[in-house]
Design an enzyme around this catalytic site. Structure first.
Site, PDB file in Angstrom:
ATOM      1  N   ASP A 141       0.833  -1.197   0.000  1.00 40.25           N
ATOM      2  CA  ASP A 141       0.000   0.000   0.000  1.00 40.25           C
ATOM      3  C   ASP A 141       0.873   1.255   0.000  1.00 40.25           C
ATOM      4  O   ASP A 141       0.508   2.274   0.575  1.00 40.25           O
ATOM      5  CB  ASP A 141      -0.933  -0.014   1.222  1.00 40.25           C
ATOM      6  N   ASN A 162     -17.823  -4.859  -3.384  1.00 39.87           N
ATOM      7  CA  ASN A 162     -17.521  -3.668  -2.594  1.00 39.87           C
ATOM      8  C   ASN A 162     -16.094  -3.172  -2.806  1.00 39.87           C
ATOM      9  O   ASN A 162     -15.641  -2.257  -2.123  1.00 39.87           O
ATOM     10  CB  ASN A 162     -17.762  -3.925  -1.103  1.00 39.87           C
ATOM     11  N   LEU A 176      -2.687  -6.651   1.961  1.00 40.13           N
ATOM     12  CA  LEU A 176      -1.990  -7.146   0.780  1.00 40.13           C
ATOM     13  C   LEU A 176      -0.612  -6.523   0.642  1.00 40.13           C
ATOM     14  O   LEU A 176      -0.380  -5.382   1.041  1.00 40.13           O
ATOM     15  CB  LEU A 176      -2.806  -6.830  -0.484  1.00 40.13           C
ATOM     16  N   CYS A 198     -25.314 -12.132  -4.671  1.00 37.44           N
ATOM     17  CA  CYS A 198     -25.387 -11.398  -3.402  1.00 37.44           C
ATOM     18  C   CYS A 198     -25.171  -9.901  -3.626  1.00 37.44           C
ATOM     19  O   CYS A 198     -24.258  -9.491  -4.343  1.00 37.44           O
ATOM     20  CB  CYS A 198     -24.348 -11.933  -2.430  1.00 37.44           C
ATOM     21  N   CYS A 205     -24.768  -0.154   2.356  1.00 41.47           N
ATOM     22  CA  CYS A 205     -24.037   1.112   2.373  1.00 41.47           C
ATOM     23  C   CYS A 205     -25.004   2.281   2.528  1.00 41.47           C
ATOM     24  O   CYS A 205     -25.852   2.509   1.652  1.00 41.47           O
ATOM     25  CB  CYS A 205     -23.219   1.279   1.100  1.00 41.47           C
TER      26      CYS A 205
END
Length: 321
Positions: A141, A162, A176, A198, A205
């Site tokens: 990141d 999402n 990650l 789904c 949200c």
């Protein structure tokens, strides 16, 4: 002369260092579709004020390492079973309400960047030691890399509706990281998508940030506004729907069936929550001093949320309660 290294040996070493999942992706494949999707997202302005998302290097991995042949992608589970308070009343029969502030699980414990970087550095150094001319550069990141896309390519998991990466073993409660290397390694099969029909994350949200499956508008996202928005005042649409969130937002993850069924407690002690992060009150954070912020969030990823922002977020919850 570069030494040939078995991909399985690299994966074994990564697991020995404490990573929970590891996979390998080759750069010798076509990424036109992913580039088009990213550009379409940028064209809509869905990155909001995150200008770094438009860095052209994000669409060309070789701009970071011209010799790169493979990415070693890793994931580490950060889930802890602690739960936020469900009630808002003081114990002992007191009728005075206590409004609890909500902090995203990713920020409960020690800064994940530090933990991943430490492990990735060891893995990268080990990789270089395996032969002359081996190059390895690591990120967590911290660079213009489509880390979720590469994680899916490496078989770690799939990018969900999402926008998070979901793994079969740990749900989406994973951080990650990746190592770029000039080694040509045997790659894993890309992960298939298993969200099916789904739509729980989309429906849950409160601000409609997931505009369509797999597309998130950051300018509508509570996590974006509580972490990245530096404005003195939050937009009314966001402020009126905070539901207690002051640092990130886990709503779309909390309702995900994969998380509800497969979340496992991490074995990484550093991810255990600092006691004050599970159930702080809005009142205490609305008036938190710079000194107290500095003490409470030492070695925390939440330091990105400056004290004035944290006070703003807490006060916005109180005003719109």
């Amino acid at each position: 002369m570069k030494k040939s290294i078995n991909s399985d040996r690299i994966k074994q070493k990564a697991l020995e260092l404490g990573f929970h999942k590891v996979g390998i992706a080759s750069t010798d494949t076509d990424f036109d579709l992913e580039k088009q999707r990213l550009q379409a997202w940028l064209d809509k302005g869905y990155q909001a004020d995150m200008a770094w998302m438009a860095n052209p290097k994000r669409q060309d991995i070789r701009s970071l390492m011209p010799e790169v042949q493979s990415l070693i992608c890793v994931a580490i589970n950060y889930y802890t079973p602690h739960q936020r308070p469900e009630n808002s009343l003081c114990e002992g029969g007191d009728d005075a309400a206590v409004e609890y502030a909500k902090i995203s699980r990713y920020g409960w414990g020690r800064d994940y960047h530090r933990i991943l970087h430490k492990k990735l550095k060891v893995l990268a150094n080990w990789l270089r030691s395996q032969g002359e001319g081996i190059e390895a550069r690591y990120y967590a990141d911290t660079g213009p890399i489509q880390d979720k896309m590469w994680a899916q390519r490496a078989g770690i998991g799939w990018i969900a509706k999402n926008g998070n990466v979901i793994s079969r073993e740990y749900g989406s409660w994973v951080f990650l990281g990746e190592i770029l290397t000039n080694l040509e390694l045997a790659s894993d099969a890309a992960h298939t998508e298993h969200c099916g029909t789904c739509t729980r994350c989309i429906e849950a949200c409160p601000t409609g940030a997931i505009t369509e499956p797999f597309v998130v508008n950051a300018d509508r996202c509570i996590a974006y506004h509580t972490i990245e928005n530096r404005a003195e005042k939050l937009p009314d649409k966001i402020a009126s729907n905070l539901q207690g969130w002051v640092a990130g937002c886990d709503i779309c993850q909390d309702v995900c069936p994969w998380n509800q069924r497969f979340a496992k407690a991490t074995d990484v002690a550093e991810f255990e929550p600092y006691p004050e992060n599970i159930a702080p009150t809005l009142a205490e954070l609305a008036d938190i001093s710079d000194e107290e912020w500095n003490r409470r969030f030492t070695a925390s990823a939440l330091r990105r949320i400056k004290p004035e922002m944290l006070r703003r977020n807490a006060k916005a919850n109180q005003i719109n309660d």
